[in-house]
Write an enzyme that holds these catalytic residues in place. Structure first.
Site, PDB file in Angstrom:
ATOM      1  N   CYS A 121     -10.598  -0.596   3.535  1.00 40.33           N
ATOM      2  CA  CYS A 121      -9.996  -0.644   4.873  1.00 40.33           C
ATOM      3  C   CYS A 121      -9.508   0.750   5.270  1.00 40.33           C
ATOM      4  O   CYS A 121      -8.911   1.458   4.471  1.00 40.33           O
ATOM      5  CB  CYS A 121      -8.830  -1.633   4.893  1.00 40.33           C
ATOM      6  SG  CYS A 121      -9.404  -3.343   4.917  1.00 40.33           S
ATOM      7  N   GLU A 154      -4.785   3.893   6.082  1.00 37.77           N
ATOM      8  CA  GLU A 154      -4.695   3.568   4.657  1.00 37.77           C
ATOM      9  C   GLU A 154      -5.521   4.612   3.897  1.00 37.77           C
ATOM     10  O   GLU A 154      -5.142   5.058   2.822  1.00 37.77           O
ATOM     11  CB  GLU A 154      -5.240   2.168   4.378  1.00 37.77           C
ATOM     12  CG  GLU A 154      -5.250   1.873   2.890  1.00 37.77           C
ATOM     13  CD  GLU A 154      -5.700   0.472   2.525  1.00 37.77           C
ATOM     14  OE1 GLU A 154      -5.183  -0.491   3.106  1.00 37.77           O
ATOM     15  OE2 GLU A 154      -6.569   0.369   1.641  1.00 37.77           O
ATOM     16  N   ARG A 204       0.825  -1.223   0.000  1.00 37.21           N
ATOM     17  CA  ARG A 204       0.000   0.000   0.000  1.00 37.21           C
ATOM     18  C   ARG A 204       0.854   1.266   0.000  1.00 37.21           C
ATOM     19  O   ARG A 204       0.487   2.283   0.599  1.00 37.21           O
ATOM     20  CB  ARG A 204      -0.936   0.049   1.213  1.00 37.21           C
ATOM     21  CG  ARG A 204      -1.870  -1.127   1.348  1.00 37.21           C
ATOM     22  CD  ARG A 204      -2.909  -1.157   0.246  1.00 37.21           C
ATOM     23  NE  ARG A 204      -3.986  -2.086   0.563  1.00 37.21           N
ATOM     24  CZ  ARG A 204      -3.972  -3.391   0.303  1.00 37.21           C
ATOM     25  NH1 ARG A 204      -2.925  -3.943  -0.314  1.00 37.21           N
ATOM     26  NH2 ARG A 204      -5.009  -4.153   0.619  1.00 37.21           N
TER      27      ARG A 204
HETATM   28  N1  EPU Z   1     -10.787 -10.597  10.838  1.00 37.46           N
HETATM   29  C1  EPU Z   1     -11.569 -10.649  11.950  1.00 37.46           C
HETATM   30  N2  EPU Z   1     -12.578  -9.743  12.085  1.00 37.46           N
HETATM   31  C2  EPU Z   1     -12.810  -8.781  11.151  1.00 37.46           C
HETATM   32  C3  EPU Z   1     -12.007  -8.735  10.014  1.00 37.46           C
HETATM   33  C4  EPU Z   1     -10.994  -9.665   9.868  1.00 37.46           C
HETATM   34  O1  EPU Z   1     -11.366 -11.485  12.824  1.00 37.46           O
HETATM   35  O2  EPU Z   1     -13.734  -7.992  11.355  1.00 37.46           O
HETATM   36  C5  EPU Z   1      -9.739 -11.628  10.667  1.00 37.46           C
HETATM   37  C6  EPU Z   1     -10.091 -12.594   9.545  1.00 37.46           C
HETATM   38  O3  EPU Z   1     -10.900 -13.635   9.995  1.00 37.46           O
HETATM   39  C7  EPU Z   1      -8.732 -13.044   9.083  1.00 37.46           C
HETATM   40  C8  EPU Z   1      -7.847 -11.825   9.328  1.00 37.46           C
HETATM   41  O4  EPU Z   1      -8.530 -11.009  10.258  1.00 37.46           O
HETATM   42  O5  EPU Z   1      -8.262 -14.087   9.907  1.00 37.46           O
HETATM   43  C9  EPU Z   1      -7.587 -11.049   8.031  1.00 37.46           C
HETATM   44  O6  EPU Z   1      -8.814 -10.615   7.494  1.00 37.46           O
HETATM   45  P1  EPU Z   1      -9.070 -10.454   5.907  1.00 37.46           P
HETATM   46  O7  EPU Z   1      -8.737 -11.744   5.235  1.00 37.46           O
HETATM   47  O8  EPU Z   1     -10.414  -9.880   5.725  1.00 37.46           O
HETATM   48  O9  EPU Z   1      -7.953  -9.495   5.442  1.00 37.46           O
HETATM   49  P2  EPU Z   1      -7.562  -8.081   5.959  1.00 37.46           P
HETATM   50  O10 EPU Z   1      -6.143  -8.172   6.364  1.00 37.46           O
HETATM   51  O11 EPU Z   1      -8.512  -7.541   6.957  1.00 37.46           O
HETATM   52  C10 EPU Z   1      -6.670  -7.307   3.630  1.00 37.46           C
HETATM   53  C11 EPU Z   1      -6.691  -6.004   2.898  1.00 37.46           C
HETATM   54  C12 EPU Z   1      -7.968  -5.863   2.091  1.00 37.46           C
HETATM   55  C13 EPU Z   1      -8.067  -7.035   1.108  1.00 37.46           C
HETATM   56  C14 EPU Z   1      -8.066  -8.333   1.915  1.00 37.46           C
HETATM   57  C15 EPU Z   1      -8.032  -9.553   1.005  1.00 37.46           C
HETATM   58  C16 EPU Z   1      -5.476  -4.326   4.175  1.00 37.46           C
HETATM   59  C17 EPU Z   1      -5.552  -3.211   5.140  1.00 37.46           C
HETATM   60  N3  EPU Z   1      -6.642  -4.918   3.854  1.00 37.46           N
HETATM   61  O12 EPU Z   1      -7.711  -7.242   4.608  1.00 37.46           O
HETATM   62  O13 EPU Z   1      -7.843  -4.676   1.325  1.00 37.46           O
HETATM   63  O14 EPU Z   1      -9.261  -6.939   0.349  1.00 37.46           O
HETATM   64  O15 EPU Z   1      -6.855  -8.391   2.722  1.00 37.46           O
HETATM   65  O16 EPU Z   1      -6.812  -9.640   0.376  1.00 37.46           O
HETATM   66  O17 EPU Z   1      -4.403  -4.639   3.688  1.00 37.46           O
HETATM   67  C18 EPU Z   1      -8.217  -2.340   1.390  1.00 37.46           C
HETATM   68  O18 EPU Z   1      -6.988  -2.238   1.303  1.00 37.46           O
HETATM   69  O19 EPU Z   1      -8.980  -1.355   1.434  1.00 37.46           O
HETATM   70  C19 EPU Z   1      -8.780  -3.674   1.470  1.00 37.46           C
HETATM   71  C20 EPU Z   1     -10.062  -3.893   1.624  1.00 37.46           C
END
Ligand code: EPU
Length: 302
Positions: free
Chosen positions: A226, A296, A177
């Site tokens: 995010c 972000e 990012r």
């Molecule tokens: N989780 C929770 N509760 C929540 C959200 C997430 O427990 O409310 C847990 C999930 O169960 C999982 C872990 O946290 O074990 C990671 O969650 P997720 O797979 O949703 O990925 P993320 O790290 O929250 C990132 C990117 C997203 C992207 C997804 C999929 C960032 C800040 N976010 O989210 O990107 O779509 O991976 O690759 O890097 C964005 O940048 O705006 C964005 C949406």
């Protein structure tokens, strides 16, 4: 901010720049938040050095708007004008495995267009809203893919040199990012090199990513994706969720019940509401985890 000087207005017309007075930025961002200002719509890239010179010499502050999907804009009358590229037709031209794409192209449409010509690689990004220029500037990524991996050349307006320049992929660093572009550089066009893949195979990948996204993110609601970057080796969403903060609200700004790193505008949230919520959540995470979450979302506060 309003441009009132007739000389500036006449010069804008000569440069083929459309002046839209009092545009509501709330209607131009995915969060649906933001005040009003004059909008300058740029139809040809080549006018940029002159346009920016005109604005600077007349002390007109400005900002560049892409698709508005990762942006929180302040309330009320804004103290700068906004520059936006008009999307040309066509906005994607293919040459073998190379896609020459205008920065104003819609990211999802560009990926679909290339997929239909058997060019893949960016399936994970299909549900990411916004323009190609916006995705490029922040190195948008999802599901193990990031746009930077495919960039071979970027045409941009460089604020430092006040010129339009072309950078080769190896001259740009793409990190999580984050990119090496300066904050006031303006993305104009990009050449991507995409791997050959059959449309059917790409579609399969797109469907899997769409399904994952639908099941974990609040897609139908107004958000900026995010709010925080993930700290190294951790997940901001998981931490906020573990603290039981889903549903926490300030006015109509609310931590999503579906994904805790998405803050939604559940009605008529103001930028002030959203910024208060962001500060509150950051403080709580800092207190409990000792982690300082980095935004972000890009904030354009008045
Ligand atoms: N989780 C929770 N509760 C929540 C959200 C997430 O427990 O409310 C847990 C999930 O169960 C999982 C872990 O946290 O074990 C990671 O969650 P997720 O797979 O949703 O990925 P993320 O790290 O929250 C990132 C990117 C997203 C992207 C997804 C999929 C960032 C800040 N976010 O989210 O990107 O779509 O991976 O690759 O890097 C964005 O940048 O705006 C964005 C949406």
């Amino acid at each position: 901010m309003h441009i009132r000087d007739p000389k500036i207005i006449a010069r804008l017309a000569e440069l083929n720049v459309e002046l839209r007075r009092g545009a509501s930025l709330g209607g131009m961002t995915s969060l649906g938040i933001g005040g009003t200002t004059d909008l300058l719509r740029i139809k040809n890239h080549e006018c940029l050095p002159e346009l920016l010179n005109l604005l600077d010499t007349n002390d007109v502050p400005h900002k560049f708007l892409g698709g508005g999907s990762n942006l929180l804009v302040g309330d009320g009358e804004l103290p700068w004008v906004v520059l936006q590229l008009v999307r040309p037709e066509p906005d994607v031209v293919l040459d073998g495995n190379f896609a020459h794409v205008d920065a104003a192209a819609d990211l999802g449409r560009m990926i679909t267009f290339c997929a239909k010509k058997d060019l893949g690689g960016m399936e994970g990004l299909i549900g990411v809203p916004g323009t190609v220029g916006g995705a490029l500037r922040m190195n948008a990524g999802a599901y193990g893919m990031q746009i930077g991996s495919y960039v071979r050349e970027v045409k941009l307006y460089r604020a430092a040199s006040r010129k339009i320049e072309v950078l080769r992929g190896h001259q740009i660093s793409f990190e999580y990012r984050h990119t090496s572009f300066a904050p006031d550089d303006m993305m104009l066009a990009v050449t991507l090199e995409l791997p050959s893949k059959s449309y059917q195979e790409i579609l399969k990948g797109i469907r899997i990513c769409n399904e994952k996204r639908r099941s974990s993110q609040p897609l139908g609601q107004k958000s900026a994706g995010c709010i925080f970057k993930n700290p190294p080796g951790s997940s901001a969403g998981r931490m906020i969720d573990e603290l039981g903060l889903k549903g926490l609200s300030v006015g109509d700004a609310r931590v999503s019940d579906r994904h805790a790193n998405f803050f939604v505008n559940a009605g008529k949230a103001s930028a002030k509401d959203m910024l208060t919520l962001i500060a509150d959540i950051r403080e709580r995470v800092q207190k409990s985890y000792g982690v300082s979450l980095e935004n972000e979302v890009v904030v354009w506060n008045a």
